[in-house]
Design a protein around this motif. Structure first.
Motif, PDB file in Angstrom:
ATOM      1  N   ARG A 102      32.253  38.789  41.268  1.00  0.00           N
ATOM      2  CA  ARG A 102      33.580  39.002  40.674  1.00  0.00           C
ATOM      3  C   ARG A 102      33.653  38.346  39.294  1.00  0.00           C
ATOM      4  O   ARG A 102      34.242  38.884  38.364  1.00  0.00           O
ATOM      5  CB  ARG A 102      34.682  38.455  41.587  1.00  0.00           C
ATOM      6  CG  ARG A 102      34.867  39.241  42.886  1.00  0.00           C
ATOM      7  CD  ARG A 102      36.205  38.923  43.548  1.00  0.00           C
ATOM      8  NE  ARG A 102      36.390  37.514  43.858  1.00  0.00           N
ATOM      9  CZ  ARG A 102      35.886  36.892  44.928  1.00  0.00           C
ATOM     10  NH1 ARG A 102      35.178  37.563  45.823  1.00  0.00           N
ATOM     11  NH2 ARG A 102      36.102  35.602  45.128  1.00  0.00           N
ATOM     12  N   THR A 126      34.453  40.155  35.721  1.00  0.00           N
ATOM     13  CA  THR A 126      35.438  39.688  34.739  1.00  0.00           C
ATOM     14  C   THR A 126      34.794  39.585  33.361  1.00  0.00           C
ATOM     15  O   THR A 126      35.355  40.031  32.362  1.00  0.00           O
ATOM     16  CB  THR A 126      36.012  38.317  35.169  1.00  0.00           C
ATOM     17  OG1 THR A 126      36.615  38.479  36.456  1.00  0.00           O
ATOM     18  CG2 THR A 126      37.049  37.813  34.179  1.00  0.00           C
ATOM     19  N   SER A 127      33.567  39.039  33.327  1.00  0.00           N
ATOM     20  CA  SER A 127      32.898  38.902  32.028  1.00  0.00           C
ATOM     21  C   SER A 127      32.524  40.268  31.453  1.00  0.00           C
ATOM     22  O   SER A 127      32.354  40.410  30.242  1.00  0.00           O
ATOM     23  CB  SER A 127      31.667  37.994  32.141  1.00  0.00           C
ATOM     24  OG  SER A 127      30.607  38.673  32.789  1.00  0.00           O
ATOM     25  N   ASP A 165      39.783  44.259  34.495  1.00  0.00           N
ATOM     26  CA  ASP A 165      41.145  43.785  34.278  1.00  0.00           C
ATOM     27  C   ASP A 165      41.623  42.940  35.439  1.00  0.00           C
ATOM     28  O   ASP A 165      42.484  42.077  35.289  1.00  0.00           O
ATOM     29  CB  ASP A 165      42.076  44.989  34.106  1.00  0.00           C
ATOM     30  CG  ASP A 165      41.716  45.785  32.879  1.00  0.00           C
ATOM     31  OD1 ASP A 165      42.141  45.397  31.783  1.00  0.00           O
ATOM     32  OD2 ASP A 165      40.968  46.781  33.010  1.00  0.00           O
ATOM     33  N   TYR A 166      41.053  43.221  36.599  1.00  0.00           N
ATOM     34  CA  TYR A 166      41.492  42.526  37.801  1.00  0.00           C
ATOM     35  C   TYR A 166      40.339  42.542  38.786  1.00  0.00           C
ATOM     36  O   TYR A 166      39.611  43.529  38.858  1.00  0.00           O
ATOM     37  CB  TYR A 166      42.706  43.263  38.399  1.00  0.00           C
ATOM     38  CG  TYR A 166      43.608  42.364  39.195  1.00  0.00           C
ATOM     39  CD1 TYR A 166      44.717  41.736  38.620  1.00  0.00           C
ATOM     40  CD2 TYR A 166      43.334  42.114  40.542  1.00  0.00           C
ATOM     41  CE1 TYR A 166      45.532  40.892  39.364  1.00  0.00           C
ATOM     42  CE2 TYR A 166      44.153  41.262  41.286  1.00  0.00           C
ATOM     43  CZ  TYR A 166      45.249  40.663  40.682  1.00  0.00           C
ATOM     44  OH  TYR A 166      46.041  39.823  41.422  1.00  0.00           O
ATOM     45  N   THR A 167      40.138  41.441  39.524  1.00  0.00           N
ATOM     46  CA  THR A 167      39.108  41.454  40.572  1.00  0.00           C
ATOM     47  C   THR A 167      39.766  41.136  41.911  1.00  0.00           C
ATOM     48  O   THR A 167      40.751  40.397  41.978  1.00  0.00           O
ATOM     49  CB  THR A 167      37.974  40.447  40.310  1.00  0.00           C
ATOM     50  OG1 THR A 167      38.510  39.130  40.313  1.00  0.00           O
ATOM     51  CG2 THR A 167      37.270  40.722  38.985  1.00  0.00           C
TER      52      THR A 167
END
Ligand code: ZN
Ligand code: ZN
Length: 338
Positions: free
Chosen positions: A200, A204-205, A209-211
């Motif tokens: 996750r 993100t990296s 936008d959302y995990t």
């Protein structure tokens, strides 16, 4: 030369093969990077294999020798190339369209069920399987494009993803992470789902936008919450996990589309989830030869760095420990560099 051979039942060996020489219409590549892909694990973990084929279906390298009858436009010594790692009859509709893996006469899969692959210093393939690797891309990037990243690109194309849409990607292994990265670059909003916190964090990296941790919450429920109760426009299933597969359909909004990429197991979904939503489920298997070239161009033109997809680099002599580590899921994506 010494090359990696899967024996099945989690065994592999470095076996001696004669250095290949090109026949008519063929080339021999000096392999520079050979990626490790989830599909390799199926063969590695599977039943005992009697035929000893060289593994590795993410080949990238340089043309070392060219056989008779190969026009220079197709291959010249020194060309930096990837391989579209399939061959077919060359005459059926699918072959002509560049989908040789779907050949009506049955296909050869290099580094798969019936052709020698790229976990070796040299690899012999028909010249028409080559896809040029742009100068600006690394051999490692070329290896990723040759299966994992190319597969994500192919699935996004099949989904006809638009920049104003939300895509939910289930599974953030190398294919899912590539999907996250590419879909973001195409302007979409991406919700990445994976039970592993390090994956996750990678998502993100890579721009997610959302995990979502699906062991923590109902992923489909949360995806609806994140989309004003509507659900995702599109979803992609890259984990082969049964729950993820069902949720990838459950999370869709009305008229949504789910794309299946993970290759093992079955799909079971409540039929009302499909019918009353007018939803679609489609399957996507890798990419065409031109699709592979398009993926490379896209990555180059958008300046996307896919090198961080790889968590581990190995030399061929490390193959036994490399696949042990991969099997134990203690790494992201690995690559052999030669
Ligand atoms: Zn064919
Ligand atoms: Zn693969």
């Amino acid at each position: 030369m010494q090359a990696v051979v899967f024996l099945g039942e989690r065994q592999l060996e470095l076996k001696k093969f004669p250095d290949p020489t090109p026949d008519t219409g063929e080339v021999v590549l000096e392999i520079k990077a050979s990626g490790m892909c989830g599909t390799d694990l199926h063969r590695y973990r599977g039943p005992k294999l009697d035929e000893h084929l060289i593994a590795g279906h993410e080949p990238c390298g340089v043309v070392l020798a060219v056989g008779a009858g190969v026009p220079p436009s197709q291959a010249s010594v020194g060309d930096r190339v990837m391989v579209h790692h399939y061959d077919g009859c060359g005459a059926c509709k699918h072959c002509v369209e560049g989908w040789t893996q779907m050949c009506d006469d049955g296909s050869t899969i290099y580094g798969g069920k019936n052709g020698h692959g790229a976990h070796a210093p040299y690899m012999k393939v028909p010249a028409h399987t080559l896809v040029k690797l742009p100068e600006e891309l690394t051999f490692k990037a070329g290896a990723a494009i040759s299966c994992g990243t190319g597969t994500a690109f192919g699935a996004i194309k099949q989904l006809e993803l638009a920049g104003d849409e939300t895509l939910a990607v289930f599974g953030q292994g190398p294919v899912g992470l590539s999907a996250t990265l590419l879909a973001k670059e195409m302007g979409a909003r991406v919700i990445a789902v994976d039970p592993q916190s390090d994956r996750r964090a990678m998502a993100t990296s890579f721009g997610a936008d959302y995990t979502i941790d699906p062991t923590d919450v109902d992923a489909a429920e949360l995806i609806r919450e994140l989309t004003a109760g509507l659900g995702a426009h599109k979803s992609m299933e890259c984990s082969s996990n049964a729950m993820a597969r069902a949720q990838s359909v459950d999370c869709l909004r009305k008229w949504g589309t789910a794309c299946m990429v993970g290759v093992t197991g079955d799909i079971t979904v409540p039929i009302t989830n499909l019918i009353h939503k007018q939803a679609r489920i489609l399957g996507s298997w890798t990419f065409s030869k031109t699709g592979q070239a398009e993926c490379a161009r896209f990555i180059l033109e958008r300046g996307i760095d896919i090198n961080p997809l790889f968590s581990h680099e190995f030399v061929l002599d490390d193959a036994i420990s490399a696949y042990k580590l991969f099997d134990a899921q203690k790494m992201g994506k690995g690559v052999f560099l030669l």
